[in-house]
Design an enzyme around this catalytic site. Structure first.
Site, PDB file in Angstrom:
ATOM      1  CB  SER A 134      43.638  35.026  32.770  1.00  0.00           C
ATOM      2  OG  SER A 134      44.607  35.944  33.256  1.00  0.00           O
ATOM      3  CE1 TYR A 147      45.855  31.095  35.743  1.00  0.00           C
ATOM      4  CE2 TYR A 147      46.331  33.263  34.823  1.00  0.00           C
ATOM      5  CZ  TYR A 147      45.479  32.406  35.497  1.00  0.00           C
ATOM      6  OH  TYR A 147      44.242  32.863  35.925  1.00  0.00           O
TER       7      TYR A 147
END
Length: 249
Positions: A134, A147
């Protein structure tokens, strides 16, 4: 939003190769599965949504699934780590369970699957591993600490693995998406404020310079390139696919 790009795998032929995709049952993982299949690969999918559910945070289950995939379809030539979970919220309000589950899947899952597959690739002295990380791994995101940190761990793990496996001719790379039109993204948008395209100044988040949220196929195309022979001299690389949202960090 533009029409989803349909890959035909032109110039990226993978006929005869066996690919394993975690999280391949939906979202980006499903798009990766379609792209690989379109390029001629035989694809095995590990996903909690599949009939034979496999939780990548369970090392024993992963080892068993990898062994079963190789017995059923032959040696694994390509591994794509996509499986992931998202937990949103301020750090001071985050529970231990949410933190631990996020790391167990997003980082632990990459470790378990990559280790199981790499052990089998080494004697064959060939193979490709791609982890879908990500852009949050490289740019701080408010309310996304678990995350972002787990994806940063998965990213650095993949690069370290690539350094160790280079001597065997095995390449390891990362694809780092930004906002992508998936179920996870839609769930996040309903909880967190701010338009991903316009940005959210109150969250210290810029928008997307290209003016659109990615389609899962955009990410799948980057994966398809990196697992192909066209990328045969690329390893330890982190390819951002976020429309410029990270400003080229």
């Amino acid at each position: 939003m533009s029409e989803p790009y349909q890959s035909e795998g032109v110039g990226l032929e993978l006929h005869g190769r066996h690919a394993l995709v975690t999280g391949g049952g939906r979202g980006i993982g499903e798009a990766v599965t379609r792209a690989l299949t379109g390029a001629g690969a035989v694809v095995s999918v590990l996903d909690v949504t599949e009939p034979q559910a496999v939780d990548v945070s369970d090392a024993a289950a992963v080892e068993h699934a990898v062994d079963a995939a190789e017995r059923a379809r032959g040696p694994i030539d390509i591994l794509v780590n996509v499986a992931g979970v998202l937990c949103l919220g301020p750090v001071v309000e985050m529970g231990d369970t949410d933190w631990e589950r996020t790391f167990a899947v997003n980082a632990g899952g990459v470790f378990h699957t990559s280790r199981a597959v790499a052990r089998r690739m080494i004697p064959r002295r060939k193979g490709v591993i791609v982890t879908v990380g990500s852009n949050a791994a490289g740019v701080p995101r408010a309310r996304m600490a678990a995350y972002a940190a787990s994806k940063a761990a998965a990213t650095m793990f993949t690069k370290c693995l690539g350094l160790e496996l280079a001597q065997y001719g095995i390449r390891c790379n990362v694809v780092a998406p930004g906002s992508t039109d998936t179920e996870m993204q839609r769930a996040m948008s309903s909880i967190a404020s701010g338009d991903p395209v316009a940005g959210a100044p109150e969250l210290f988040r810029v928008g997307i310079p290209l003016g659109r949220v990615a389609d899962p196929g955009d990410v799948a195309e980057a994966v398809l390139f990196l697992v192909s022979d066209r990328a045969r001299h690329i390893t330890l690389h982190d390819l951002y696919v976020d429309g410029g949202a990270s400003l080229g960090v």
